[in-house]
Design an enzyme around this catalytic site. Structure first.
Site, PDB file in Angstrom:
ATOM      1  N   GLY A 135       0.777  -1.231   0.000  1.00 13.89           N
ATOM      2  CA  GLY A 135       0.000   0.000   0.000  1.00 13.89           C
ATOM      3  C   GLY A 135       0.807   1.279   0.000  1.00 13.89           C
ATOM      4  O   GLY A 135       0.237   2.363  -0.162  1.00 13.89           O
ATOM      5  N   ARG A 165      -6.280   3.855 -15.183  1.00 11.35           N
ATOM      6  CA  ARG A 165      -6.327   4.468 -13.842  1.00 11.35           C
ATOM      7  C   ARG A 165      -7.038   5.826 -13.797  1.00 11.35           C
ATOM      8  O   ARG A 165      -7.866   6.044 -12.926  1.00 11.35           O
ATOM      9  CB  ARG A 165      -4.921   4.587 -13.247  1.00 11.35           C
ATOM     10  CG  ARG A 165      -4.222   3.231 -13.066  1.00 11.35           C
ATOM     11  CD  ARG A 165      -2.933   3.345 -12.275  1.00 11.35           C
ATOM     12  NE  ARG A 165      -3.162   3.737 -10.920  1.00 11.35           N
ATOM     13  CZ  ARG A 165      -2.986   4.951 -10.451  1.00 11.35           C
ATOM     14  NH1 ARG A 165      -2.470   5.901 -11.200  1.00 11.35           N
ATOM     15  NH2 ARG A 165      -3.282   5.234  -9.202  1.00 11.35           N
ATOM     16  N   GLY A 223       3.760  -3.456  -4.014  1.00 10.33           N
ATOM     17  CA  GLY A 223       3.564  -3.510  -5.457  1.00 10.33           C
ATOM     18  C   GLY A 223       3.922  -2.178  -6.078  1.00 10.33           C
ATOM     19  O   GLY A 223       5.033  -1.961  -6.559  1.00 10.33           O
ATOM     20  N   CYS A 258     -14.419   5.543 -27.253  1.00 11.52           N
ATOM     21  CA  CYS A 258     -15.749   6.161 -27.216  1.00 11.52           C
ATOM     22  C   CYS A 258     -16.320   6.160 -25.804  1.00 11.52           C
ATOM     23  O   CYS A 258     -17.314   5.488 -25.526  1.00 11.52           O
ATOM     24  CB  CYS A 258     -16.698   5.416 -28.146  1.00 11.52           C
ATOM     25  SG  CYS A 258     -16.019   5.275 -29.779  1.00 11.52           S
ATOM     26  N   GLU A 259     -15.638   6.870 -24.894  1.00 10.01           N
ATOM     27  CA  GLU A 259     -16.094   7.020 -23.517  1.00 10.01           C
ATOM     28  C   GLU A 259     -15.602   8.393 -23.076  1.00 10.01           C
ATOM     29  O   GLU A 259     -14.434   8.710 -23.286  1.00 10.01           O
ATOM     30  CB  GLU A 259     -15.417   5.984 -22.584  1.00 10.01           C
ATOM     31  CG  GLU A 259     -15.627   4.542 -22.914  1.00 10.01           C
ATOM     32  CD  GLU A 259     -16.956   3.995 -22.407  1.00 10.01           C
ATOM     33  OE1 GLU A 259     -17.584   4.618 -21.537  1.00 10.01           O
ATOM     34  OE2 GLU A 259     -17.364   2.926 -22.921  1.00 10.01           O
TER      35      GLU A 259
HETATM   36  C1  LIG Z   1      -2.741  -5.239  -4.164  1.00  5.78           C
HETATM   37  C2  LIG Z   1      -2.213  -5.907  -2.992  1.00  5.78           C
HETATM   38  C3  LIG Z   1      -0.933  -5.584  -2.534  1.00  5.78           C
HETATM   39  C4  LIG Z   1      -0.047  -4.542  -3.164  1.00  5.78           C
HETATM   40  O1  LIG Z   1      -0.558  -3.249  -3.008  1.00  5.78           O
HETATM   41  P1  LIG Z   1       0.315  -1.980  -3.425  1.00  5.78           P
HETATM   42  O2  LIG Z   1      -0.564  -0.836  -3.066  1.00  5.78           O
HETATM   43  O3  LIG Z   1       0.569  -2.064  -4.877  1.00  5.78           O
HETATM   44  O4  LIG Z   1       1.564  -2.001  -2.621  1.00  5.78           O
HETATM   45  C5  LIG Z   1      -0.466  -6.267  -1.433  1.00  5.78           C
HETATM   46  N1  LIG Z   1      -1.214  -7.217  -0.814  1.00  5.78           N
HETATM   47  C6  LIG Z   1      -2.440  -7.536  -1.234  1.00  5.78           C
HETATM   48  C7  LIG Z   1      -3.196  -8.590  -0.530  1.00  5.78           C
HETATM   49  C8  LIG Z   1      -2.991  -6.900  -2.335  1.00  5.78           C
HETATM   50  O5  LIG Z   1      -4.215  -7.213  -2.732  1.00  5.78           O
END
Ligand SMILES: *Cc1c(COP(=O)(O)O)cnc(C)c1O
Length: 380
Positions: free
Chosen positions: A226, A303, A266, A332-333
């Site tokens: 996150g 996004r 991520g 087309c949106e």
């Molecule tokens: C999406 C997700 C992540 C990664 O989230 P990021 O915001 O990209 O760091 C980690 N754990 C779980 C369970 C997720 O669904």
């Protein structure tokens, strides 16, 4: 800087994703160095970007794999991740996915409901195996991020709520083919306010006390991912402040001897290294605004349409006076818009446009809507 690579970029048919592997390596090195200070384990969340060269970098830097589908587990293993470094999360794992993960003997299933635990137990029993599980707990912590990427509130579909835990423990007593090894949290994405993670630590500490009061020693504490990135200043802050992030957990998370802490990052690892490169097809002068119409749209990068997210947009071909444009795609949106009233040097047909910080949740979310071709990826 991307402009330095313009000669190379111009050779590829647009739109395409361009990934800066040296920036990726710098980012991974920084994250690894800070995590190692505290012996933390970082798993890369494949769903942010599962391109092979990126997975290779992750593996070579010693990250594990956080997967949310059977195919992500396949991709991780195909790219050399050891099954013992793979965790499987997700609120709706199918039987086929669970069976595959059991066959691979992955490290851990992050389970999100008692119903899922029962099904996992049944499937493991058929194979005469015991599945290691962590309970994904919904800590009811507000991530202060966009509502579509908030996952840690009781109103969200994710995780087991605190008031269900007592019955989950009773169920686990009966299930002989699952073994509880830890607890898991993931409260949302693009979190830039670190006090949110401090609040998470407080909740984790409370849950730890609760488990200890029930005579359960947990080996693994998984605090999810996150960590956000600065979409506004991709060059000033090339990667997030991993030092402050991991130090915060070290300061506030109360661990028991021998406990391991896992992270699942991520976006923070891959967002900045990717750029969506597109070409201007047309300039259209509207009543109150000018439109720059690109050959990339929400099919390549959804996004902005999905979360109203901001991406920095640059014209790599022009140095003229700045003019304001609504930068839009061909789909087309009306939501197919990368930015409104964006100041760009005066822009003409054929100019190359860079949409920055698109390495995470960009290419992986692309679609074939309008039967469009998939954008290719290049690495530099
Ligand atoms: C999406 C997700 C992540 C990664 O989230 P990021 O915001 O990209 O760091 C980690 N754990 C779980 C369970 C997720 O669904």
């Amino acid at each position: 800087m991307l402009k330095q690579h313009i000669q190379e970029l111009q050779q590829h048919p647009t739109p395409f994703y361009a990934y800066n592997l040296s920036l990726l390596r710098q980012t991974l090195q920084a994250a690894k160095q800070e995590a190692e200070k505290y012996n933390y384990h970082v798993h890369y969340a494949l769903k942010a970007n599962a391109n092979e060269p990126i997975l290779t970098e992750m593996r070579e830097h010693g990250f594990g794999a956080d997967c949310v589908s059977g195919n992500e587990i396949k991709a991780a293993i195909a790219n050399g991740f050891a099954p013992k470094d793979v965790v499987f999360a997700g609120v709706g794992k199918s039987d086929a996915e669970i069976n595959y993960a059991l066959d691979q003997e992955i490290f851990c299933f992050n389970c999100e409901s008692s119903h899922e635990l029962s099904v996992l137990n049944e499937l493991a029993q058929k194979k005469d195996k015991v599945a290691r599980v962590a309970l994904r707990i919904n800590p009811n912590v507000n991530a202060n991020t966009h509502k579509y990427i908030t996952t840690g509130l009781e109103e969200n579909k994710f995780g087991i709520n605190a008031w269900e835990l007592e019955s989950v423990l009773a169920l686990l007593e009966e299930l002989k083919h699952v073994e509880l090894i830890g607890i898991h949290f993931h409260i949302g994405s693009q979190i830039t306010d670190l006090t949110v993670f401090k609040n998470l630590c407080t909740r984790v500490n409370e849950f730890q006390e609760w488990f200890l009061a029930h005579n359960i020693r947990l080996q693994h504490i998984n605090v999810g991912g996150g960590l956000g990135v600065d979409y506004y200043n991709p060059d000033e802050q090339a990667h997030p402040d991993f030092e402050a992030y991991f130090a915060l957990f070290n300061q506030f998370l109360e661990l028991r001897p021998g406990q391991e802490v896992h992270f699942e990052l991520g976006r923070a690892l891959v967002a900045h290294c990717g750029t969506l490169v597109s070409k201007v097809l047309y300039i259209k002068n509207g009543q109150n605004t000018n439109f720059a119409i690109l050959d990339a749209g929400m099919t390549e990068l959804i996004r902005p349409a999905l979360y109203q997210s901001y991406h920095k947009i640059e014209n790599l071909s022009s140095d003229k006076e700045e003019v304001k444009y609504d930068v839009v795609g061909p789909i087309c949106e009306s939501s197919d818009c990368f930015g409104k009233a964006v100041s760009l040097p005066e822009t003409s047909r054929g100019d190359l446009i860079a949409i920055r910080t698109a390495g995470a949740y960009g290419e992986v979310m692309s679609s074939g809507y309008n039967l469009r071709d998939r954008a290719k990826a290049i690495y530099y």
